[in-house]
Motif scaffolding. Structure first.
Motif, short mmCIF file in Angstrom:
data_model
loop_
_atom_site.label_atom_id
_atom_site.label_comp_id
_atom_site.label_asym_id
_atom_site.label_seq_id
_atom_site.Cartn_x
_atom_site.Cartn_y
_atom_site.Cartn_z
N SER A 96 0.10 7.34 9.59
CA SER A 96 1.55 7.12 9.46
C SER A 96 1.92 6.47 8.13
O SER A 96 3.06 6.07 7.92
CB SER A 96 2.05 6.24 10.61
OG SER A 96 1.44 4.97 10.54
N ARG A 97 0.96 6.37 7.22
CA ARG A 97 1.19 5.70 5.94
C ARG A 97 0.92 6.63 4.76
O ARG A 97 0.54 6.19 3.69
CB ARG A 97 0.32 4.44 5.85
CG ARG A 97 0.74 3.38 6.84
CD ARG A 97 -0.27 2.25 6.89
NE ARG A 97 0.23 1.13 7.66
CZ ARG A 97 0.15 1.02 8.97
NH1 ARG A 97 -0.41 1.99 9.69
NH2 ARG A 97 0.63 -0.03 9.59
N ARG A 98 1.09 7.91 4.98
CA ARG A 98 0.88 8.90 3.92
C ARG A 98 2.14 9.02 3.06
O ARG A 98 3.22 8.72 3.56
CB ARG A 98 0.52 10.25 4.55
CG ARG A 98 -0.78 10.19 5.29
CD ARG A 98 -1.12 11.47 6.01
NE ARG A 98 -0.18 11.68 7.10
CZ ARG A 98 0.21 12.88 7.53
NH1 ARG A 98 -0.26 13.97 6.98
NH2 ARG A 98 1.06 12.99 8.51
N SER B 106 0.11 -0.99 1.44
CA SER B 106 -1.05 -1.65 2.03
C SER B 106 -2.30 -0.94 1.54
O SER B 106 -2.23 0.15 0.96
CB SER B 106 -0.97 -1.64 3.55
OG SER B 106 -1.04 -0.31 4.05
N TYR C 276 -6.27 0.41 2.57
CA TYR C 276 -7.21 0.77 3.64
C TYR C 276 -8.58 0.89 3.00
O TYR C 276 -8.75 1.58 1.99
CB TYR C 276 -6.82 2.11 4.27
CG TYR C 276 -7.83 2.58 5.30
CD1 TYR C 276 -7.76 2.16 6.61
CD2 TYR C 276 -8.86 3.44 4.92
CE1 TYR C 276 -8.69 2.57 7.55
CE2 TYR C 276 -9.80 3.86 5.86
CZ TYR C 276 -9.71 3.42 7.16
OH TYR C 276 -10.63 3.83 8.08
N LEU D 131 -1.30 9.03 0.47
CA LEU D 131 -2.33 8.06 0.16
C LEU D 131 -2.87 8.32 -1.25
O LEU D 131 -2.87 9.45 -1.71
CB LEU D 131 -3.48 8.18 1.16
CG LEU D 131 -3.06 8.11 2.63
CD1 LEU D 131 -4.18 8.62 3.52
CD2 LEU D 131 -2.66 6.71 3.01
N CYS E 231 -1.81 2.94 0.46
CA CYS E 231 -0.93 3.67 1.37
C CYS E 231 0.52 3.64 0.86
O CYS E 231 0.87 2.84 -0.01
CB CYS E 231 -1.00 3.04 2.76
SG CYS E 231 -2.65 3.00 3.45
N SER E 232 1.34 4.49 1.42
CA SER E 232 2.74 4.58 0.98
C SER E 232 3.52 3.29 1.22
O SER E 232 4.52 3.05 0.57
CB SER E 232 3.44 5.75 1.68
OG SER E 232 3.47 5.53 3.08
N ASP E 233 3.05 2.46 2.16
CA ASP E 233 3.71 1.17 2.41
C ASP E 233 3.11 0.05 1.54
O ASP E 233 3.36 -1.12 1.77
CB ASP E 233 3.65 0.80 3.89
CG ASP E 233 2.24 0.57 4.40
OD1 ASP E 233 1.26 0.74 3.62
OD2 ASP E 233 2.08 0.25 5.60
N TYR F 147 -5.17 4.32 11.08
CA TYR F 147 -4.25 3.46 10.34
C TYR F 147 -3.47 4.23 9.28
O TYR F 147 -2.26 4.00 9.09
CB TYR F 147 -5.05 2.31 9.68
CG TYR F 147 -4.21 1.37 8.86
CD1 TYR F 147 -3.53 0.32 9.46
CD2 TYR F 147 -4.11 1.53 7.48
CE1 TYR F 147 -2.75 -0.55 8.70
CE2 TYR F 147 -3.35 0.66 6.72
CZ TYR F 147 -2.66 -0.37 7.33
OH TYR F 147 -1.90 -1.22 6.58
N THR F 148 -4.12 5.15 8.60
CA THR F 148 -3.49 5.84 7.47
C THR F 148 -2.59 7.00 7.88
O THR F 148 -1.80 7.47 7.06
CB THR F 148 -4.57 6.37 6.51
OG1 THR F 148 -5.43 7.25 7.23
CG2 THR F 148 -5.36 5.24 5.89
#
Length: 98
Positions: free
Chosen positions: A43-45, A15, A17, A47, A11-13, A40-41
């Motif tokens: 808001s973390r794009r 982390s 998945y 990817l 993910c962009s942070d 979960y993913t």
């Protein structure tokens, strides 16, 4: 028999998945478009697909997904980097001194 996939997304942070699916391309599209906004993913794009493995038995795929989800970040990164020799050492539990 239908193929199933266990996959790991970065993910962009930074982390990871881990998921399981029988339609990898469709599931990646869903992750990247936030098809499930509460996922979960979403808001973390953006990817990045960093690992996937194919299975012919969905039950085995689900079992492996659950196993990988419990792994440490270091162990997941060893898998992602094809460093299979490191996996047993990363599985050892570290005990605290009393």
């Amino acid at each position: 028999m239908q193929q199933s996939y266990v996959y790991i997304l970065k993910c962009s942070d930074n982390s990871y998945y881990t998921g399981v699916t029988s339609k990898l391309e469709q599931r990646l599209f869903q992750h990247n478009t936030a098809f499930y906004p509460d996922c979960y993913t979403a808001s973390r794009r953006p990817l990045e697909l960093v690992f996937y493995a194919e299975f012919t038995d969905i039950n085995l795929a689900i079992e492996k997904e659950k196993q990988i989800k419990k792994w440490s970040r270091a162990k997941k990164e060893a898998l992602i980097n094809d460093d299979y020799e490191a996996l047993p050492n990363l599985a050892k539990k570290k005990f605290r001194k009393l």
